[in-house]
Design a protein around this motif. Sequence first.
Motif, mmCIF file in Angstrom:
data_model
loop_
_atom_site.group_PDB
_atom_site.id
_atom_site.type_symbol
_atom_site.label_atom_id
_atom_site.label_comp_id
_atom_site.label_asym_id
_atom_site.label_seq_id
_atom_site.Cartn_x
_atom_site.Cartn_y
_atom_site.Cartn_z
ATOM 1 N N ILE A 51 0.856 -1.184 0.000
ATOM 2 C CA ILE A 51 0.000 0.000 0.000
ATOM 3 C C ILE A 51 0.894 1.236 0.000
ATOM 4 C CG2 ILE A 51 -1.983 -1.110 1.100
ATOM 5 C CD1 ILE A 51 -1.065 0.026 3.758
ATOM 6 N N LEU A 52 0.346 2.374 -0.422
ATOM 7 C CA LEU A 52 1.114 3.612 -0.501
ATOM 8 C C LEU A 52 0.585 4.618 0.510
ATOM 9 C CD1 LEU A 52 1.360 2.213 -3.373
ATOM 10 C CD2 LEU A 52 2.026 4.453 -4.160
ATOM 11 N N GLN A 53 1.527 5.299 1.182
ATOM 12 C CA GLN A 53 1.171 6.283 2.201
ATOM 13 C C GLN A 53 1.973 7.558 1.957
ATOM 14 O OE1 GLN A 53 2.091 5.123 6.256
ATOM 15 N NE2 GLN A 53 0.357 6.276 7.040
ATOM 16 N N ASN A 54 1.338 8.710 2.154
ATOM 17 C CA ASN A 54 2.048 9.980 1.942
ATOM 18 C C ASN A 54 2.586 10.528 3.258
ATOM 19 O OD1 ASN A 54 -0.137 11.232 3.206
ATOM 20 N ND2 ASN A 54 -0.813 12.345 1.415
ATOM 21 N N GLN A 109 4.245 15.497 -2.984
ATOM 22 C CA GLN A 109 3.937 14.276 -2.234
ATOM 23 C C GLN A 109 5.218 13.506 -1.937
ATOM 24 O OE1 GLN A 109 1.053 13.230 -0.953
ATOM 25 N NE2 GLN A 109 -0.099 14.923 -1.805
ATOM 26 N N ARG A 110 5.349 13.034 -0.731
ATOM 27 C CA ARG A 110 6.441 12.153 -0.328
ATOM 28 C C ARG A 110 5.796 10.823 0.022
ATOM 29 N NH1 ARG A 110 8.397 15.365 -2.860
ATOM 30 N NH2 ARG A 110 9.734 17.067 -2.235
ATOM 31 N N LYS A 136 3.673 4.739 -7.468
ATOM 32 C CA LYS A 136 4.344 5.767 -6.663
ATOM 33 C C LYS A 136 4.988 6.811 -7.571
ATOM 34 C CE LYS A 136 8.224 6.441 -3.537
ATOM 35 N NZ LYS A 136 9.287 5.818 -2.764
ATOM 36 N N VAL A 137 5.676 6.365 -8.609
ATOM 37 C CA VAL A 137 6.318 7.281 -9.549
ATOM 38 C C VAL A 137 5.269 8.101 -10.286
ATOM 39 C CG1 VAL A 137 7.705 7.398 -11.656
ATOM 40 C CG2 VAL A 137 8.376 5.862 -9.801
ATOM 41 N N GLU A 138 4.189 7.465 -10.714
ATOM 42 C CA GLU A 138 3.131 8.158 -11.449
ATOM 43 C C GLU A 138 2.487 9.244 -10.607
ATOM 44 O OE1 GLU A 138 -1.301 7.023 -13.071
ATOM 45 O OE2 GLU A 138 0.246 5.484 -13.217
#
Length: 112
Positions: free
Chosen positions: A6-9, A53-54, A43-45
């Motif tokens: 999963i992705l988190q900022n 965004q980090r 993430k790159v997109e």
Amino acid sequence: MTELYILQNQEGLFLGKQKDWLDGRDRGALYKTPHRDEAVNLKVEVSAKDFEQRITIHSCQTDERGLPVIGADAVSSGPVASKAAEVESSAEESPSADAPASTTDDLPPSES
């Protein structure tokens, strides 16, 4: 149990299926993938569209329904809840936009 990514900022919010940022309470609405390379590509997109965004990629286990198991400390209630509280408190403190800036009582009597 399998592993999901999963992705988190930086604000503690998680990327959703609709590419919006969610607080993580609705685990079914989160973007999740069993493939790390797909998570890296997304993430790159997302970072390319919004360079402020980090984003970090987190691996997590799944529960019996296939949803990611996210620790209570990782689920963001801070920025979203505090932002809503700020908006409510500022709305109570500031005068309404619909209220007139002055009334006729504030004006000196006119000579007619």
